[in-house]
Structure formats: structure tokens, C-alpha cells
Design a protein around this motif. Structure first.
Motif, PDB file in Angstrom:
ATOM      1  N   MET A 124      -9.866 -18.870 -64.324  1.00 49.87           N
ATOM      2  CA  MET A 124      -8.502 -19.332 -64.615  1.00 49.87           C
ATOM      3  C   MET A 124      -8.429 -19.935 -66.002  1.00 49.87           C
ATOM      4  SD  MET A 124      -7.597 -21.100 -60.963  1.00 49.87           S
ATOM      5  CE  MET A 124      -6.128 -21.972 -61.456  1.00 49.87           C
ATOM      6  N   GLU A 125      -9.475 -20.661 -66.360  1.00 51.97           N
ATOM      7  CA  GLU A 125      -9.495 -21.285 -67.687  1.00 51.97           C
ATOM      8  C   GLU A 125      -9.471 -20.206 -68.780  1.00 51.97           C
ATOM      9  OE1 GLU A 125     -12.740 -24.114 -68.051  1.00 51.97           O
ATOM     10  OE2 GLU A 125     -11.129 -25.579 -68.316  1.00 51.97           O
ATOM     11  N   LYS A 126     -10.287 -19.169 -68.573  1.00 48.02           N
ATOM     12  CA  LYS A 126     -10.333 -18.082 -69.565  1.00 48.02           C
ATOM     13  C   LYS A 126      -8.984 -17.371 -69.652  1.00 48.02           C
ATOM     14  CE  LYS A 126     -15.199 -16.916 -69.586  1.00 48.02           C
ATOM     15  NZ  LYS A 126     -15.930 -16.749 -68.324  1.00 48.02           N
ATOM     16  N   ARG A 127      -8.305 -17.270 -68.511  1.00 48.53           N
ATOM     17  CA  ARG A 127      -7.029 -16.535 -68.498  1.00 48.53           C
ATOM     18  C   ARG A 127      -5.826 -17.481 -68.505  1.00 48.53           C
ATOM     19  NH1 ARG A 127      -7.640 -11.935 -63.921  1.00 48.53           N
ATOM     20  NH2 ARG A 127      -5.532 -11.444 -64.629  1.00 48.53           N
ATOM     21  N   SER A 128      -6.035 -18.717 -68.961  1.00 44.07           N
ATOM     22  CA  SER A 128      -4.980 -19.727 -68.780  1.00 44.07           C
ATOM     23  C   SER A 128      -3.700 -19.402 -69.561  1.00 44.07           C
ATOM     24  CB  SER A 128      -5.485 -21.118 -69.119  1.00 44.07           C
ATOM     25  OG  SER A 128      -5.921 -21.153 -70.436  1.00 44.07           O
ATOM     26  N   GLU A 188      -2.542 -16.425 -70.347  1.00 50.37           N
ATOM     27  CA  GLU A 188      -1.854 -15.340 -69.624  1.00 50.37           C
ATOM     28  C   GLU A 188      -1.138 -15.906 -68.371  1.00 50.37           C
ATOM     29  OE1 GLU A 188      -4.718 -12.770 -67.817  1.00 50.37           O
ATOM     30  OE2 GLU A 188      -3.195 -11.623 -66.727  1.00 50.37           O
ATOM     31  N   LEU A 189      -1.825 -16.803 -67.668  1.00 51.67           N
ATOM     32  CA  LEU A 189      -1.203 -17.405 -66.480  1.00 51.67           C
ATOM     33  C   LEU A 189       0.042 -18.213 -66.866  1.00 51.67           C
ATOM     34  CD1 LEU A 189      -4.402 -18.607 -64.563  1.00 51.67           C
ATOM     35  CD2 LEU A 189      -2.683 -17.036 -63.660  1.00 51.67           C
ATOM     36  N   ALA A 190      -0.085 -19.000 -67.942  1.00 53.60           N
ATOM     37  CA  ALA A 190       1.051 -19.843 -68.353  1.00 53.60           C
ATOM     38  C   ALA A 190       2.234 -18.978 -68.784  1.00 53.60           C
ATOM     39  CB  ALA A 190       0.624 -20.776 -69.482  1.00 53.60           C
ATOM     40  N   ARG A 191       1.957 -17.896 -69.495  1.00 50.07           N
ATOM     41  CA  ARG A 191       3.058 -17.027 -69.970  1.00 50.07           C
ATOM     42  C   ARG A 191       3.723 -16.306 -68.795  1.00 50.07           C
ATOM     43  NH1 ARG A 191       4.271 -16.332 -75.080  1.00 50.07           N
ATOM     44  NH2 ARG A 191       3.164 -17.820 -76.342  1.00 50.07           N
ATOM     45  N   THR A 192       2.910 -15.893 -67.825  1.00 48.56           N
ATOM     46  CA  THR A 192       3.473 -15.246 -66.632  1.00 48.56           C
ATOM     47  C   THR A 192       4.372 -16.239 -65.893  1.00 48.56           C
ATOM     48  OG1 THR A 192       1.465 -13.938 -66.436  1.00 48.56           O
ATOM     49  CG2 THR A 192       2.848 -14.066 -64.475  1.00 48.56           C
ATOM     50  N   LEU A 193       3.855 -17.462 -65.774  1.00 50.85           N
ATOM     51  CA  LEU A 193       4.600 -18.504 -65.062  1.00 50.85           C
ATOM     52  C   LEU A 193       5.945 -18.767 -65.757  1.00 50.85           C
ATOM     53  CD1 LEU A 193       2.764 -21.724 -63.856  1.00 50.85           C
ATOM     54  CD2 LEU A 193       5.188 -21.670 -64.280  1.00 50.85           C
ATOM     55  N   THR A 194       5.901 -18.875 -67.079  1.00 52.31           N
ATOM     56  CA  THR A 194       7.136 -19.128 -67.822  1.00 52.31           C
ATOM     57  C   THR A 194       8.113 -17.966 -67.676  1.00 52.31           C
ATOM     58  OG1 THR A 194       6.125 -20.602 -69.410  1.00 52.31           O
ATOM     59  CG2 THR A 194       8.072 -19.428 -70.171  1.00 52.31           C
ATOM     60  N   ALA A 195       7.582 -16.749 -67.772  1.00 53.45           N
ATOM     61  CA  ALA A 195       8.473 -15.581 -67.728  1.00 53.45           C
ATOM     62  C   ALA A 195       9.215 -15.503 -66.394  1.00 53.45           C
ATOM     63  CB  ALA A 195       7.660 -14.307 -67.960  1.00 53.45           C
ATOM     64  N   GLU A 196       8.515 -15.807 -65.279  1.00 51.00           N
ATOM     65  CA  GLU A 196       9.207 -15.630 -63.988  1.00 51.00           C
ATOM     66  C   GLU A 196       9.952 -16.869 -63.520  1.00 51.00           C
ATOM     67  OE1 GLU A 196       6.629 -14.534 -60.770  1.00 51.00           O
ATOM     68  OE2 GLU A 196       5.214 -16.162 -61.108  1.00 51.00           O
ATOM     69  N   ASP A 239       5.226 -26.931 -70.589  1.00 47.99           N
ATOM     70  CA  ASP A 239       5.077 -27.465 -69.227  1.00 47.99           C
ATOM     71  C   ASP A 239       4.278 -26.498 -68.347  1.00 47.99           C
ATOM     72  OD1 ASP A 239       6.635 -29.610 -70.028  1.00 47.99           O
ATOM     73  OD2 ASP A 239       8.500 -28.700 -69.323  1.00 47.99           O
ATOM     74  N   ALA A 240       4.441 -25.199 -68.611  1.00 52.65           N
ATOM     75  CA  ALA A 240       3.693 -24.204 -67.829  1.00 52.65           C
ATOM     76  C   ALA A 240       2.197 -24.369 -68.088  1.00 52.65           C
ATOM     77  CB  ALA A 240       4.151 -22.798 -68.191  1.00 52.65           C
ATOM     78  N   ARG A 241       1.834 -24.651 -69.346  1.00 51.87           N
ATOM     79  CA  ARG A 241       0.395 -24.853 -69.657  1.00 51.87           C
ATOM     80  C   ARG A 241      -0.143 -26.060 -68.897  1.00 51.87           C
ATOM     81  NH1 ARG A 241       1.840 -23.918 -75.486  1.00 51.87           N
ATOM     82  NH2 ARG A 241       1.636 -21.674 -75.720  1.00 51.87           N
ATOM     83  N   VAL A 242       0.671 -27.116 -68.820  1.00 49.06           N
ATOM     84  CA  VAL A 242       0.225 -28.308 -68.080  1.00 49.06           C
ATOM     85  C   VAL A 242       0.021 -27.937 -66.604  1.00 49.06           C
ATOM     86  CG1 VAL A 242       0.894 -30.623 -67.305  1.00 49.06           C
ATOM     87  CG2 VAL A 242       1.386 -29.911 -69.653  1.00 49.06           C
ATOM     88  N   GLU A 243       0.947 -27.154 -66.077  1.00 49.10           N
ATOM     89  CA  GLU A 243       0.818 -26.777 -64.658  1.00 49.10           C
ATOM     90  C   GLU A 243      -0.464 -25.981 -64.404  1.00 49.10           C
ATOM     91  OE1 GLU A 243       4.243 -25.010 -62.681  1.00 49.10           O
ATOM     92  OE2 GLU A 243       2.931 -24.298 -61.069  1.00 49.10           O
ATOM     93  N   VAL A 244      -0.767 -25.049 -65.305  1.00 41.24           N
ATOM     94  CA  VAL A 244      -1.976 -24.230 -65.115  1.00 41.24           C
ATOM     95  C   VAL A 244      -3.222 -25.112 -65.222  1.00 41.24           C
ATOM     96  CG1 VAL A 244      -3.356 -22.355 -66.113  1.00 41.24           C
ATOM     97  CG2 VAL A 244      -0.882 -22.074 -65.823  1.00 41.24           C
ATOM     98  N   THR A 245      -3.210 -26.045 -66.162  1.00 40.97           N
ATOM     99  CA  THR A 245      -4.358 -26.954 -66.308  1.00 40.97           C
ATOM    100  C   THR A 245      -4.558 -27.762 -65.027  1.00 40.97           C
ATOM    101  OG1 THR A 245      -3.870 -27.121 -68.630  1.00 40.97           O
ATOM    102  CG2 THR A 245      -5.317 -28.809 -67.757  1.00 40.97           C
ATOM    103  N   ARG A 246      -3.445 -28.222 -64.456  1.00 40.83           N
ATOM    104  CA  ARG A 246      -3.541 -28.992 -63.207  1.00 40.83           C
ATOM    105  C   ARG A 246      -4.118 -28.116 -62.083  1.00 40.83           C
ATOM    106  NH1 ARG A 246       2.118 -31.530 -61.855  1.00 40.83           N
ATOM    107  NH2 ARG A 246       1.000 -32.153 -59.979  1.00 40.83           N
ATOM    108  N   ALA A 247      -3.702 -26.850 -62.057  1.00 40.15           N
ATOM    109  CA  ALA A 247      -4.197 -25.955 -60.997  1.00 40.15           C
ATOM    110  C   ALA A 247      -5.713 -25.764 -61.138  1.00 40.15           C
ATOM    111  CB  ALA A 247      -3.463 -24.626 -61.053  1.00 40.15           C
ATOM    112  N   PRO A 276       4.630 -22.325 -58.992  1.00 40.19           N
ATOM    113  CA  PRO A 276       3.883 -21.175 -58.468  1.00 40.19           C
ATOM    114  C   PRO A 276       2.370 -21.302 -58.628  1.00 40.19           C
ATOM    115  CG  PRO A 276       5.207 -20.560 -60.395  1.00 40.19           C
ATOM    116  CD  PRO A 276       5.560 -21.969 -60.063  1.00 40.19           C
ATOM    117  N   ALA A 277       1.886 -22.058 -59.615  1.00 36.58           N
ATOM    118  CA  ALA A 277       0.436 -22.220 -59.782  1.00 36.58           C
ATOM    119  C   ALA A 277      -0.057 -23.491 -59.090  1.00 36.58           C
ATOM    120  CB  ALA A 277       0.074 -22.264 -61.267  1.00 36.58           C
ATOM    121  N   ASN A 278       0.631 -24.594 -59.328  1.00 39.86           N
ATOM    122  CA  ASN A 278       0.143 -25.861 -58.791  1.00 39.86           C
ATOM    123  C   ASN A 278       0.254 -25.913 -57.266  1.00 39.86           C
ATOM    124  OD1 ASN A 278      -1.019 -28.407 -59.492  1.00 39.86           O
ATOM    125  ND2 ASN A 278       0.870 -29.339 -58.783  1.00 39.86           N
ATOM    126  N   SER A 279       1.364 -25.384 -56.759  1.00 47.83           N
ATOM    127  CA  SER A 279       1.536 -25.405 -55.316  1.00 47.83           C
ATOM    128  C   SER A 279       0.510 -24.469 -54.656  1.00 47.83           C
ATOM    129  CB  SER A 279       2.964 -24.980 -54.977  1.00 47.83           C
ATOM    130  OG  SER A 279       3.264 -25.303 -53.681  1.00 47.83           O
TER     131      SER A 279
END
Ligand code: NAD
Length: 480
Positions: A72-76, A78-86, A93-101, A156-159
Motif C-alpha cells: 500500500m505504501e508503494k502504491r499510495s 495511486e490509491l490516493a488518486r483513485t480515492l479522490t477521483a471516485e 486529505d485523500a493522502r492522509v486517509e491512505v496513510t491512516r489505512a 473507502p480506504a480508512n473504513s
């Protein structure tokens, strides 16, 4: 097309949904959806996998979680951008959410050893039942089995991480139903867990409707626990059905958190924190500071500074690094918000609006001056960027106003009087009271949740989830 994850296989289904980009108001991607049949199949696979997975040495399970965190860290990004897009959540804030996950997967791996420790009891100290002199009684914690995880659109990531990481750590298998508005992040996270070495069958991620995937999870007798996050009406209805089939439930539901500002508060701090608490992610947080209650002596000054700050919020494209507030999740939410503001206006509210975004599902950040208890925004949870500001005279009235909804998630108090802060903390009905800081504070490892219509069952948090989703079993042996 995005597949569903059925016990580790990526499956493209006939049925599909179009996920929208709320920042543009345009289609983002097509996503496969599961129905009742795929859900039954996923539950069966999870049930079969449980026997092996729950017996794996703890170190094997924790290694998978740690490996998942690394991927997840390596793909963080990509995860944050996906989260923001949807979701339309601003990228910062999406980056913070992915870091928390990521942190959640690591904490689950670290904390599970301690949480699964049992106890031995000195029963020779008790008169009853007879025969305790040489009896040894101990307790062990055992996983429940298949757990159903139903996610809201807004995290979607943190939950996902809160519901999946602690459950996998203790040996449960999990069937996840992400929200149909934001399912793609969940599918990516499911892929990552299998890449990290999760045995087949243990996890499924099934985008799909509440009345199909959701209903099957709730009704299916093989599912032994439900962890839900979402709105109060959906949560209460799921809880009532789930307990009739003997399921353990953790229902994290809506909130209408008050922020109480006393005349001796640090005004600048109270304004900047309460603006962020209400308008972060366009007001779509369960523990957003949804009602602002201000002591009459400083009401005018607070209001002026609050409105100025709201009018300066940078509203726009959530992918833009400088954006402070993006869109809401859908066009229908924009309509609901318009109606709520209209209701406030007809009941004596004075409306102040900030900058409006363009192109997607935008609603200008809005402040309602002279808020009163007749208004819908002071009673119901408003999931969008609207801040009612009401006046109170003394601490008793502040408590009455703070406790005037059926929710009770979190609350904030701003004052420089410690005794008053503590008194208020005891009087306010909430899962947490935060002094001189945001209702948005959450420590992911600590218990989080609400009272009243904000929560039923156990709190959420790495340890709390592990405790709630395991059974404590006593074993007794007479050594005489
Ligand atoms: P929602 O209740 O509309 O949906 C939540 C999930 O339930 C979705 O996956 C949905 O598809 C599913 N669902 C709907 N009907 C169902 C049914 N009959 N059976 C089974 N599943 C069903 O909530 P939402 O709009 O996605 O999320 C926003 C809400 O979540 C707000 O009320 C917010 O306060 C709350 N929330 C609470 C917390 C918390 O920790 N307390 C955290 C985040 C969000």
C-alpha cells in the motif's frame, strides 16, 4: 472494467454500475457488481477458508498484514488518486486517509498479540460453585468466523482498513461490501491483500447494492458478525435484522456533533478549527462539527470571523493541490442541501455563502446565522457544507442545545476554564468530548463511536474491533 474480488479471483460480471467523478459530474469508470448469488458464493468460500486461516500461526497472519502495508505504501499515490477521483475528497486529505489505512494494517499486526492474550483466574478464592480448591480456569479468545463489512462512501480506504485489518489479524474471514459510489479503492485494496499472500477465499470485495449484496450479508446465517459504517436509518434497520440471526454487531452511524464555544475561548483557534471541522471533505464526515454553539457575549465577533474564513475557502477541483473544499458525492445531495438551507431561511436563518465550485456536484460552503431548534439542520444529520451557528447564554443552555439531537458521536468545547471544560465533558452525551480541539480528532487504535443513534454495539478501533469480533471462552479443568 473494474472486477469484483470473489475469494481472491478477479471476476468481471454481466451486471455493472457506472461510478461517477463528483469533481467533474461525469462518468469515471465501469465497475462489476455482485448480486445475491455471488455474495452467497463469497460467504461460502469465506466459511470454508475460516478453518485453515483461523488456525494459521499468528506470525503468518501478521506477516500478510505487514506485507500489505508495504505494498500500500508503494502504491499510495495511486490509491490516493483513485480515492479522490471516485469520492471527490481533496487530494491532500485523500493522502492522509491512505496513510491512516497503512498505519491501521501495521497497528493490527502489532496489537493482535496482546489482544488475543487470555487470563487464568484464581477461582480458589470463591465459595461457589463447590470444588474450586484445585480447579484451574482460564480464558482464551477465539475468532467468530465470517464477518460482513459494510462500508460508507466517505472513507473507502480508512473504513476498509478499520473493518478488514483487525478481523484478519484475529483470524476472521471477511466479505466486504463497499459503497456503490466509491467501490474502486476497496477493490484495489482487496487485490493488494492477495498480492501480500492472503490465502484464497479469506476475503471478498463485492461492490453491489444494499438490497442485494448488503441484504445477503445481513441475512445469511453463515455470517457471524457485522461491522457497519453508514447512516443511522440504514444502520438501525440492519442491526435489528442481524441480531435475529445471532450476529455480533458493530454499527457506526450518523452524527451531529456540537462545537461549544465559551466567551473565554481562544477565538482565533476556535474559528479556524471549527471551520475546518465543518467544511473538510465538504462536510461529509461523521464527526464533522455540524452545529456551532456560541456564547452570546462573543456571538457577533465569532460569526463575523467565521463567515470571513468560510468565504476565503478555496473551493474547486479535488485533484488540485491547493483545494480546501471539493464537491459533495452526488447531484441528489446538492438538492437535499438546497432544501435544508431553504428550510433554515424560512425559519429565521440569515444565510452567508462562500465560493461556489463549477462543473461537478458543488455546493457553496454555507453559514446559517441565528440557527434555532425548529430548523432541520439543528435536528437531523446534514451531510454537506452547511454550518448552523446558534447562541447560548450559560453552560446549562449550552448542555441543553448540545444534547438536543438523538445523536451522540463526538463534541468539542472551547474554553480556557478547565473546570468548566470538565463539567461540560461530563454533561454532554457523546462517545468522546474534545477540549479546545476538533470534533474530527480520532486515534485509529483507540475506541471510536457514539451513543444514542450514533452507535450500537461495540466501539470501532484496532483493539475494540478485535475484542468485539472474538469470543471469550472459559476453559475449566479440575486438577485434583
Ligand atoms: P448509507 O447508510 O447510505 O450506506 C452505507 C452502506 O450501507 C453502503 O455500503 C450501502 O450500500 C449499504 N446499505 C444500504 N442499504 C442497505 C441494506 N438494506 N442492507 C445492507 N446494506 C445497505 O451511508 P453513506 O451515505 O454511504 O455514508 C454516510 C453516513 O455514514 C453518514 O450518516 C455518516 O455520518 C456515517 N458515517 C459514520 C461513521 C462513524 O464512524 N460513526 C463514519 C463514517 C460515516
Amino acid at each position: 472494467m473494474i472486477p469484483i474480488i470473489l475469494g481472491g479471483e478477479k471476476v468481471v460480471t454481466q451486471a455493472k454500475i457506472t461510478v461517477m467523478d463528483p469533481g467533474k459530474g461525469k462518468p469515471l469508470n465501469e465497475v462489476s457488481v455482485a448480486g445475491r448469488e455471488e455474495t452467497r458464493h463469497a460467504i461460502e468460500l469465506a466459511d470454508q477458508a475460516f478453518d485453515h486461516f483461523s488456525r494459521l500461526a499468528l506470525k503468518e497472519r501478521t506477516k500478510i498484514l505487514e506485507r500489505a502495508a508495504e505494498i500500500m505504501e508503494k502504491r499510495s499515490e495511486e490509491l490516493a488518486r483513485t480515492l479522490t477521483a471516485e469520492s471527490g475528497k481533496p487530494i491532500r486529505d485523500a493522502r492522509v486517509e491512505v496513510t491512516r489505512a497503512i498505519h491501521l494494517f501495521r497497528s493490527a499486526a502489532q496489537e493482535v498479540r496482546l489482544v488475543l492474550e487470555g487470563a487464568t483466574f484464581r477461582v480458589d478464592g470463591y465459595e461457589y460453585p463447590p470444588g474450586n480448591e484445585r480447579r484451574m480456569v482460564m480464558s482464551v479468545r477465539e475468532p467468530l468466523g465470517v464477518v460482513g463489512a459494510i462500508l460508507p462512501f466517505n472513507f473507502p480506504a480508512n473504513s476498509f482498513a478499520h473493518k478488514v485489518a483487525p478481523n484478519l489479524a484475529v483470524g476472521n474471514t471477511v466479505v466486504v461490501k463497499p459503497s456503490t459510489s466509491t467501490p474502486i479503492t476497496g477493490v484495489l485494496l482487496g487485490e493488494i491483500l492477495y498480492e501480500a499472500g492472503l490465502p484464497k477465499g479469506v476475503l471478498s470485495v463485492l461492490p453491489g447494492g444494499g438490497d442485494t449484496v448488503g441484504a445477503e450479508i445481513v441475512e445469511n446465517r453463515r455470517v457471524k458478525g457485522i461491522t457497519f459504517t453508514g447512516s443511522t436509518p440504514v444502520g438501525t434497520s440492519i442491526a435489528s435484522k442481524a441480531v435475529t440471526t445471532g450476529k455480533r454487531v458493530m454499527m457506526e452511524m450518523g452524527g451531529s456533533d456540537p462545537i461549544v464555544v465559551f466567551k473565554d475561548a481562544d477565538l482565533e483557534r476556535a474559528v479556524s478549527i471549527s471551520v475546518r471541522a465543518r467544511f473538510e471533505y465538504a462536510g461529509q464526515n461523521c464527526n464533522a462539527g455540524k452545529r456551532i454553539l456560541v456564547q452570546e457575549e462573543i456571538y457577533e465577533k465569532f460569526l463575523k470571523e467565521y463567515v470571513n474564513r468560510v468565504k476565503s475557502l478555496r473551493v474547486g477541483d479535488p485533484m488540485d493541490e491547493s483545494t480546501e473544499m471539493g464537491p459533495v458525492i452526488s447531484a441528489s445531495v446538492v438538492k437535499d442541501l438546497e432544501n435544508a438551507v431553504l428550510d433554515s431561511e424560512t425559519k429565521g436563518g440569515v444565510i452567508h455563502r462562500g465560493m461556489a465550485g463549477t462543473g461537478g456536484y458543488y455546493f457553496a460552503p454555507t453559514v446559517v446565522e441565528n440557527a434555532n431548534l425548529d430548523m432541520v439542520i439543528m435536528k437531523r444529520e446534514i451531510f454537506g457544507p452547511v454550518a448552523p451557528i446558534a447562541k447560548f447564554s450559560d453552560w446549562k443552555e449550552a448542555v441543553e442545545l448540545a444534547n438536543s439531537t438523538e445523536y451522540g458521536l463526538q463534541a468539542s468545547i472551547f474554553t480556557s476554564d478547565l473546570k468548566l471544560a470538565l463539567k461540560m465533558s461530563r454533561e454532554i452525551r457523546a462517545g468522546a468530548v474534545i477540549v479546545n480541539d476538533s470534533t474530527r480528532l480520532r486515534w485509529d487504535s483507540l475506541p471510536f463511536g457514539g451513543v444514542g443513534l450514533s452507535g450500537i454495539g461495540s466501539r470501532e478501533g484496532v483493539r475494540s474491533t478485535m475484542l468485539a469480533m472474538t469470543e471469550e471462552k472459559l476453559i475449566s479443568l479440575d486438577l485434583s
